[in-house]
Design an enzyme around this catalytic site. Structure first.
Site, mmCIF file in Angstrom:
data_model
loop_
_atom_site.group_PDB
_atom_site.id
_atom_site.type_symbol
_atom_site.label_atom_id
_atom_site.label_comp_id
_atom_site.label_asym_id
_atom_site.label_seq_id
_atom_site.Cartn_x
_atom_site.Cartn_y
_atom_site.Cartn_z
ATOM 1 N N ASP A 283 82.499 51.695 27.104
ATOM 2 C CA ASP A 283 81.712 52.776 27.719
ATOM 3 C C ASP A 283 80.922 53.482 26.619
ATOM 4 O OD1 ASP A 283 84.059 53.815 26.584
ATOM 5 O OD2 ASP A 283 84.184 55.476 27.993
ATOM 6 N N HIS B 248 89.067 55.711 17.847
ATOM 7 C CA HIS B 248 90.121 55.060 18.637
ATOM 8 C C HIS B 248 89.815 53.587 18.887
ATOM 9 C CE1 HIS B 248 91.414 59.154 19.801
ATOM 10 N NE2 HIS B 248 90.133 59.401 19.980
HETATM 11 C C1 BDR Z 1 88.917 57.007 24.387
HETATM 12 O O1 BDR Z 1 88.130 57.897 25.184
HETATM 13 C C2 BDR Z 1 86.761 57.739 24.885
HETATM 14 O O2 BDR Z 1 86.115 58.966 24.817
HETATM 15 C C3 BDR Z 1 86.692 56.996 23.596
HETATM 16 O O3 BDR Z 1 85.526 56.187 23.541
HETATM 17 C C4 BDR Z 1 87.949 56.162 23.583
HETATM 18 O O4 BDR Z 1 87.749 54.932 24.235
HETATM 19 C C5 BDR Z 1 89.882 57.808 23.547
HETATM 20 O O5 BDR Z 1 90.769 58.522 24.370
HETATM 21 CA CA CA Z 2 85.503 54.093 24.668
#
Ligand code: BDR
Ligand code: CA
Length: 313
Positions: A10, A243
């Site tokens: 995303d 992350h």
């Molecule tokens: C996840 O949430 C999104 O905002 C980041 O891209 C990551 O995939 C972390 O909690």
């Molecule tokens: Ca993400």
């Protein structure tokens, strides 16, 4: 056997850094990036697809199909994460349109099609909400047997959530889909906040990136600025947790992590706990026929930070 990745994302600033981490491995032939699908989450999936193409073009990766996927969760209204990623998902720095266009197939159909065509060969790496994977599971009941591995960035166990006190974003954006994915019985590795947060990049790392003169390093620094500001606002320190790149790195090199195996469930009803990931830590726990998933509990933070930096530089 070479890792062949089907990415679902995303894009999103940390998703973009993940693409930039993978790009040199793709260009050198170390891994295959077979295709990408996008999903609602940080931004709308159409925006995420254009962002993905923008990042791939800057990283010199061409001819990877990018398919647009689900625009909303299964059972709740859609919400985006502008405050972390900007309204355009890449820190609102005014990037031009990409040259390429999204593929003429939906992301869930692309998952099914590629899994059927390459049984047992592909790693499905999901770093956004799990709606596309949930839909693909409904379209093709044999899907769990068709992937070599599924790696998901999501969840929080002994770590607080990052959307609510209990829920991590990718699960919180579509808890019903996450529940389908965790129950599916495929070889699933989960990379939760417990293991991503200790790999946070600090100010010194950001300075080393900022000193990089290459186009990719400069681009990464520019888009990271928004994310670092949001991080500072919420946690009071200069840094960033990338992350999604950790999930990607563990998909490429699982030896950087330590894991435990447990069944995982998603809380679907709680007024304050909807979207929380739960496991029963009692040794004698009996979770019926719920299959265990592999959950990353530790990662080599120094190796993660150095490998990410060297990809960007
Ligand atoms: C996840 O949430 C999104 O905002 C980041 O891209 C990551 O995939 C972390 O909690
Ligand atoms: Ca993400």
């Amino acid at each position: 056997m070479k890792t062949r990745i089907l990415l679902d994302c995303d894009t999103g600033i940390d998703d973009a850094l993940t693409l930039l981490y993978l790009a040199p491995l793709v260009r050198s032939g170390e891994i295959d990036l077979v295709a990408i699908g996008t999903v609602h989450g940080n931004v709308a999936p159409e925006t995420g697809a254009l962002n993905t193409l923008r990042v791939l073009e800057r990283a010199g990766v061409h001819d990877v199909p990018v398919a647009v996927g689900a625009g909303r969760p299964m059972a709740q209204p859609v919400e985006f994460a502008d405050e972390w990623h900007g309204t355009d998902g890449l820190g609102d720095i005014g990037l031009p349109e990409p040259a390429a266009r999204p593929a003429d197939v939906s992301a869930p159909e692309q998952i099914v099609r590629l899994a059927r065509a390459n049984p047992g060969e592909l790693t499905l790496l999901a770093v956004g909400p799990l709606t596309n994977l949930g839909i693909a599971l409904l379209l093709e009941p044999r899907l769990p047997r068709l992937f070599r591995e599924v790696v998901v960035m999501g969840g929080a166990f002994d770590h607080h959530g990052n959307i609510t006190g209990h829920a991590e974003a990718n699960v919180w954006h579509d808890p019903e889909a996450a529940e389908l994915v965790f129950a599916a019985g495929w070889p699933l590795t989960l990379v939760p906040l417990d293991v991503t947060h200790p790999t946070a990049l600090d100010g010194a790392w950001l300075d080393r990136l900022a000193a990089g003169e290459g186009e990719v390093a400069r681009f990464a620094s520019r888009i990271l600025e928004f994310y670092v500001t949001a991080y500072h606002r919420s946690l009071g320190v200069r840094g960033a947790v990338i992350h999604d790149a950790l999930a990607a790195m563990l998909a490429v090199d699982p030896s950087l992590g330590e894991y435990t195996e447990r069944p995982v469930r998603v809380e679907l009803r709680g007024d304050r706990t909807r979207g929380a990931t739960l496991w029963d830590r009692r040794r004698y726990a009996d979770d019926g026929d719920r299959p265990a998933v592999r959950v990353a509990v530790r990662a080599d933070a120094a190796a993660f930070q150095e490998r990410l930096l060297s990809s960007l530089l």
